[in-house]
Design an enzyme around this catalytic site. Structure first.
Site, PDB file in Angstrom:
ATOM      1  CG  PHE A  33      -0.406   0.479   2.500  1.00  0.00           C
ATOM      2  CD1 PHE A  33      -0.592   1.787   2.915  1.00  0.00           C
ATOM      3  CD2 PHE A  33       0.285  -0.386   3.352  1.00  0.00           C
ATOM      4  CE1 PHE A  33      -0.100   2.243   4.126  1.00  0.00           C
ATOM      5  CE2 PHE A  33       0.772   0.052   4.569  1.00  0.00           C
ATOM      6  CZ  PHE A  33       0.584   1.363   4.962  1.00  0.00           C
ATOM      7  CE  LYS A  34       3.517   1.514   4.852  1.00  0.00           C
ATOM      8  NZ  LYS A  34       4.761   1.215   5.536  1.00  0.00           N
TER       9      LYS A  34
END
Length: 467
Positions: free
Chosen positions: A111-112
């Protein structure tokens, strides 16, 4: 729109200056002077927009026109062109009560990438437009480092150093960072845990003379731009749901260790997304659960778990939440953070705990429950969760019966990044090609003692300081 510090001693600054400052020069975290709101009518008008268009609309509320519209659209378009899903962040229905938003379709399968691909391009844009020297410094519990490096590797005018805790990230996470051979990348393997890495980073950013001389820029969630980029997917999840499913409001279950992912949801709610419940999912490093349930914020006994990206005791973004919880009273925030530094804990009154629980609910998920959730959802639904996403789903299982409305659980990483844990329950998976090819590449990293001085010495040699 101007930006200030949670501790009140940073003069109001604009969007790009805020982005470059990262951590406030008074040691606080940067926040907007006023959070803009999106009316229900305006939010409804965004239905059917692509992720890129939703992001453009949200960011336009914050950028003050400092980035021309065409440039902002191009930055956003370039940032998500490499994502493997046409939706960027697909929403997968598991059953009538639960959908999973997959945040891991970017280049490093975590998700980063949602925030950091954009931030990397924004740093490159600022470096070119302003002639700025960009020396990025960050700490990672696994995913941030790989994503940040991916976003700026080989880019002219940018150098990046990432600290990670030696032996406390997954094998794939380590390879994603350390097989990068570009000369503008420095990986430091710290003899300690993530909290040690994070403390060193904060100490270096708090040293204003060092920060200024070496042009230090933040990529961690201490940078508000990262928080804002993550807030976009709460808007997008709400808008992606069928109208009937979102009519009664929406709930989110959020795996989080550094409080950034769930604070982004808190920001989205304050902006106008009709979020009914924000469920904070932690692993056995459960300082945040104890804060919500008992009103005690106190690190206790670091534990290594199957979800290493959440093996965190000191949550950077806790201070941002504290700022809003205390009515944007910078003096009180400063007093409480000084008390935490002196005493190692903060205790909240019964009345304050009730207010905290009005904002958040929290559940801690143990190692065995995490693995059992992975096994269960693979067996029942044919859906494979990574250990962090499994913590989110396990928390949903406990919270769902107490909530009205649809639940969205955030899937924060591809399961292939944590194959060591998934193999423990006898599940075999095929690596995506971009992961399998990492195992044959040479690694490059530098071991370093767990001290600010040791890290600073290496940075002096690595970063260029010409203007």
């Amino acid at each position: 729109m101007k930006y200030i510090s949670t501790r009140g001693k940073v003069a109001p600054i604009g969007f790009i200056d805020m982005f470059l400052m990262g951590l406030g020069e008074d040691g606080g975290l940067i926040v907007p002077e006023k959070i803009p709101t999106v009316s229900a009518e305006r939010l409804q008008a965004w239905s059917g927009l692509s992720f890129q268009e939703v992001m453009f609309n949200v960011f336009s509320l914050y950028t003050n026109g400092e980035i021309p519209e065409a440039d902002l659209r191009k930055l956003i378009g370039d940032s998500y062109a490499g994502f493997t899903s046409p939706d960027v962040l697909p929403l997968t229905k598991i059953d009538d009560g639960l959908s999973v938003m997959e945040l891991f379709h970017g280049p490093t399968f975590a998700f980063k990438d949602v925030a950091l691909q954009f931030m990397g391009n924004l740093y490159a844009y600022v470096a070119k437009e302003r002639g700025e020297v960009i020396n990025i410094l960050g700490a990672t519990s696994g995913d941030t480092g790989a994503s940040a490096i991916s976003s700026v590797r080989g880019k002219e005018g940018i150098q990046i150093c990432i600290l990670h805790p030696d032996g406390k990230v997954s094998r794939v996470q380590e390879l994603q960072m350390t097989t990068v051979q570009d000369d503008n990348v420095l990986n430091l393997s710290v003899n300690g845990n993530f909290d040690d890495c994070q403390r060193i980073i904060k100490d270096l950013f708090a040293d204003v003379s060092f920060k200024t001389k070496y042009h230090l820029r933040a990529i961690n969630s201490i940078n508000f731009v990262r928080i804002l980029a993550q807030a976009v997917y709460y808007f997008y999840a709400y808008l992606k749901l069928p109208e009937a499913a979102r009519a009664g409001g929406i709930n989110f279950s959020v795996p989080t260790g550094n409080f950034g992912n769930i604070f982004s949801g808190y920001l989205a709610k304050k902006m106008g997304v009709p979020i009914k419940q924000l469920v904070l999912a932690t692993n056995e490093n459960n300082i945040l659960e104890r804060f919500v349930r008992e009103g005690v914020y106190k690190p206790e006994g670091f534990r290594s778990t199957h979800s290493p990206s959440m093996d965190i005791q000191i949550a950077s973004n806790f201070e941002r939440y504290l700022y809003y919880f205390l009515g944007e009273d910078a003096a009180e925030v400063t007093a409480r953070m000084d008390r935490f530094k002196a005493e190692g804990q903060l205790t909240f009154t019964a009345e304050e705990v009730a207010r905290i629980q009005g904002d958040l609910s929290a559940y801690s998920v143990g190692n065995e429950e995490c693995l059992e959730t992975i096994r269960d959802y693979k067996g029942k639904y044919g859906y494979l969760l990574d250990p962090h996403s499994a913590c989110g789903v396990a928390a949903y299982e406990r919270a769902g019966s107490k909530a009205d409305g649809t639940f969205v659980s955030l899937a924060t990483a591809h399961p292939a990044k944590f194959d060591e844990a998934i193999r423990l329950i006898g599940i075999e998976q095929k690596y995506p090609e971009r992961i399998s090819e990492l195992f044959d590449k040479p690694q490059r990293q530098t071991a370093v003692d767990n001290s600010r001085e040791a890290v600073a010495a290496l940075l002096v040699d690595f970063y260029r300081v010409d203007s």
